[in-house]
Design an enzyme around this catalytic site. Structure first.
Site, PDB file in Angstrom:
ATOM      1  N   TYR A 126      77.519  58.443 -22.439  1.00 24.95           N
ATOM      2  CA  TYR A 126      76.211  59.042 -22.190  1.00 24.95           C
ATOM      3  C   TYR A 126      76.361  60.472 -21.721  1.00 24.95           C
ATOM      4  O   TYR A 126      77.459  60.915 -21.376  1.00 24.95           O
ATOM      5  CB  TYR A 126      75.403  58.202 -21.188  1.00 24.95           C
ATOM      6  CG  TYR A 126      75.833  58.327 -19.737  1.00 24.95           C
ATOM      7  CD1 TYR A 126      77.011  57.756 -19.291  1.00 24.95           C
ATOM      8  CD2 TYR A 126      75.054  59.027 -18.813  1.00 24.95           C
ATOM      9  CE1 TYR A 126      77.404  57.872 -17.962  1.00 24.95           C
ATOM     10  CE2 TYR A 126      75.443  59.141 -17.485  1.00 24.95           C
ATOM     11  CZ  TYR A 126      76.615  58.554 -17.072  1.00 24.95           C
ATOM     12  OH  TYR A 126      77.009  58.677 -15.767  1.00 24.95           O
ATOM     13  N   LYS A 142      82.953  59.721 -20.242  1.00 20.25           N
ATOM     14  CA  LYS A 142      81.670  59.443 -19.559  1.00 20.25           C
ATOM     15  C   LYS A 142      81.040  58.165 -20.139  1.00 20.25           C
ATOM     16  O   LYS A 142      80.103  58.232 -20.929  1.00 20.25           O
ATOM     17  CB  LYS A 142      80.740  60.662 -19.690  1.00 20.25           C
ATOM     18  CG  LYS A 142      79.585  60.646 -18.696  1.00 20.25           C
ATOM     19  CD  LYS A 142      78.918  62.006 -18.665  1.00 20.25           C
ATOM     20  CE  LYS A 142      77.594  62.016 -17.931  1.00 20.25           C
ATOM     21  NZ  LYS A 142      77.678  61.736 -16.506  1.00 20.25           N
ATOM     22  N   ARG A 154      80.012  39.487 -31.479  1.00 21.42           N
ATOM     23  CA  ARG A 154      80.865  39.769 -30.327  1.00 21.42           C
ATOM     24  C   ARG A 154      82.345  39.533 -30.642  1.00 21.42           C
ATOM     25  O   ARG A 154      82.727  38.442 -31.053  1.00 21.42           O
ATOM     26  CB  ARG A 154      80.426  38.907 -29.136  1.00 21.42           C
ATOM     27  CG  ARG A 154      81.140  39.258 -27.844  1.00 21.42           C
ATOM     28  CD  ARG A 154      80.614  38.466 -26.660  1.00 21.42           C
ATOM     29  NE  ARG A 154      81.286  38.849 -25.424  1.00 21.42           N
ATOM     30  CZ  ARG A 154      82.481  38.388 -25.054  1.00 21.42           C
ATOM     31  NH1 ARG A 154      83.108  37.499 -25.801  1.00 21.42           N
ATOM     32  NH2 ARG A 154      83.042  38.812 -23.931  1.00 21.42           N
ATOM     33  N   ARG A 178      81.154  67.859 -24.185  1.00 23.14           N
ATOM     34  CA  ARG A 178      81.732  66.685 -23.500  1.00 23.14           C
ATOM     35  C   ARG A 178      81.344  65.393 -24.212  1.00 23.14           C
ATOM     36  O   ARG A 178      82.128  64.443 -24.282  1.00 23.14           O
ATOM     37  CB  ARG A 178      81.298  66.648 -22.029  1.00 23.14           C
ATOM     38  CG  ARG A 178      82.002  65.518 -21.265  1.00 23.14           C
ATOM     39  CD  ARG A 178      81.733  65.557 -19.776  1.00 23.14           C
ATOM     40  NE  ARG A 178      80.314  65.428 -19.500  1.00 23.14           N
ATOM     41  CZ  ARG A 178      79.768  65.631 -18.318  1.00 23.14           C
ATOM     42  NH1 ARG A 178      80.521  65.981 -17.283  1.00 23.14           N
ATOM     43  NH2 ARG A 178      78.474  65.489 -18.133  1.00 23.14           N
ATOM     44  N   GLU A 211      85.802  61.768  -6.362  1.00 21.25           N
ATOM     45  CA  GLU A 211      84.505  62.416  -6.613  1.00 21.25           C
ATOM     46  C   GLU A 211      83.401  61.566  -5.993  1.00 21.25           C
ATOM     47  O   GLU A 211      83.667  60.560  -5.346  1.00 21.25           O
ATOM     48  CB  GLU A 211      84.280  62.629  -8.115  1.00 21.25           C
ATOM     49  CG  GLU A 211      84.410  61.382  -8.943  1.00 21.25           C
ATOM     50  CD  GLU A 211      84.391  61.654 -10.443  1.00 21.25           C
ATOM     51  OE1 GLU A 211      83.848  62.676 -10.879  1.00 21.25           O
ATOM     52  OE2 GLU A 211      84.926  60.804 -11.179  1.00 21.25           O
TER      53      GLU A 211
HETATM   54  N1  PLP Z   1      81.340  62.823 -11.636  1.00 28.67           N
HETATM   55  C1  PLP Z   1      80.688  61.704 -11.987  1.00 28.67           C
HETATM   56  C2  PLP Z   1      81.329  60.386 -11.759  1.00 28.67           C
HETATM   57  C3  PLP Z   1      79.410  61.789 -12.575  1.00 28.67           C
HETATM   58  O1  PLP Z   1      78.767  60.669 -12.931  1.00 28.67           O
HETATM   59  C4  PLP Z   1      78.831  63.063 -12.759  1.00 28.67           C
HETATM   60  C5  PLP Z   1      77.499  63.200 -13.376  1.00 28.67           C
HETATM   61  O2  PLP Z   1      76.908  62.255 -13.825  1.00 28.67           O
HETATM   62  C6  PLP Z   1      79.546  64.190 -12.359  1.00 28.67           C
HETATM   63  C7  PLP Z   1      80.808  64.036 -11.796  1.00 28.67           C
HETATM   64  C8  PLP Z   1      78.982  65.565 -12.524  1.00 28.67           C
HETATM   65  O3  PLP Z   1      79.061  65.963 -13.864  1.00 28.67           O
HETATM   66  P1  PLP Z   1      78.038  67.055 -14.468  1.00 28.67           P
HETATM   67  O4  PLP Z   1      78.176  68.259 -13.605  1.00 28.67           O
HETATM   68  O5  PLP Z   1      78.563  67.279 -15.823  1.00 28.67           O
HETATM   69  O6  PLP Z   1      76.689  66.435 -14.405  1.00 28.67           O
END
Ligand code: PLP
Length: 284
Positions: free
Chosen positions: A33, A147, A100, A52, A179
């Site tokens: 996403y 992501k 599945r 990305r 993070e």
């Molecule tokens: N880290 C994680 C785990 C995230 O889910 C997000 C944003 O959803 C970010 C960092 C920040 O990324 P961005 O600056 O691209 O939104």
């Protein structure tokens, strides 16, 4: 208001858009996403999010169902159809629908879904107060640079942080902060150096993070890309998070320990201002 959403080439009312129970996004979290902020009906940092998106798809060998131009056009169209002034666009692409099986299906058509959420991102009242975080172990999988929609652990961590009285979680691995639950984490030392974890598979490569680091360097703020511990963060002059919808948001306490003065710091505020100016100038 009933939103108009996008599903595989169709514009539908949100109440009418349906995805199969066999969709691999639903069964395996086999989907990626992106979230793009919208201000004044314009797309913030769209090229970064588009790049990305392609990287995440490539890592999982999911073909992109739309060309680059069509994807940008769909982003613009969803803003137009929903009269979205400020908020975000959520886009998800799953590998598609198939019976599945752990093996990837040979001929699934990817499922592409987009919807909007209206919310104030520019005048977020939390900027004035900052947010508080609680630290929790980072129990996510090891490819956090992709992501994916596997967001159960970040969701659990946020709930646990909230139960501890904090606004959000900072995740920790081997003593070092990785993070936030949905944001990049940064600190500022008493010498005024912005410290942030370097890119690797351990963190999502934040689009906002990349821009903030460029803006900091251009503003003569020293940047040190290295891991930092929870103890170092608690003793820092400032802490803040970055993400597409938070821009730069101050963190004023970690596990109940006030950071610096316990109030939002000047460097996070300066970077937020610079980011907004710069991104509005390049919005699409
Ligand atoms: N880290 C994680 C785990 C995230 O889910 C997000 C944003 O959803 C970010 C960092 C920040 O990324 P961005 O600056 O691209 O939104």
């Amino acid at each position: 208001m009933t939103r108009t959403v996008y599903l595989n080439g169709d514009w539908l009312l949100e109440t009418e858009a349906k995805v199969s129970i066999f969709d691999r996004g639903f069964l395996f979290a086999d989907a990626i996403y992106e979230v793009t902020a919208v201000i004044g009906g314009r797309l913030i940092d769209y090229p970064g999010h588009g790049a990305r998106l392609r990287r995440s798809l490539d890592e999982l060998a999911i073909p992109c169902p739309l060309s680059e131009e069509a994807l940008l056009a769909a982003h613009r169209e969803i803003v137009r159809r929903n009269g979205l002034d400020e908020g975000l666009i959520y886009l998800q692409i799953s590998r598609g629908t198939a019976d599945r099986d752990f093996a990837y299906p040979k001929e699934a058509e990817p499922t592409l879904v987009m919807f909007t959420q209206a919310k104030p991102v520019l005048d977020n009242p939390r900027t004035a107060t900052g947010i508080t975080v609680a630290t929790l172990p980072d129990w996510r999988w090891e490819r956090r640079d992709i992501k994916t929609v596997q967001l159960l652990y970040p969701s659990m961590a946020k709930m646990e942080a909230m139960q501890r009285g904090a606004d959000d979680a900072w995740l920790v691995e081997d003593g070092y902060v990785t993070e936030g639950s949905a944001a990049s984490a940064h600190i500022v030392t008493h010498e005024g150096v912005l410290v942030t974890r370097p890119l690797s598979h351990a963190i999502l490569h934040g689009i906002t993070r990349a821009n903030i680091l460029d803006l900091a360097r251009a503003d003569a703020i020293a940047v040190d890309e290295r891991p930092f511990t929870v103890e170092e963060a608690k003793g820092a002059a400032e802490a803040f998070i970055t993400s597409a919808t938070n821009f730069a948001m101050p963190v004023v306490s970690i596990d109940g320990t006030p950071i610096g003065t316990g109030r939002p710091g000047p460097i996070a505020a300066r970077l937020r201002t610079l980011y907004i100016e710069d991104r509005l100038a390049t919005a699409l």
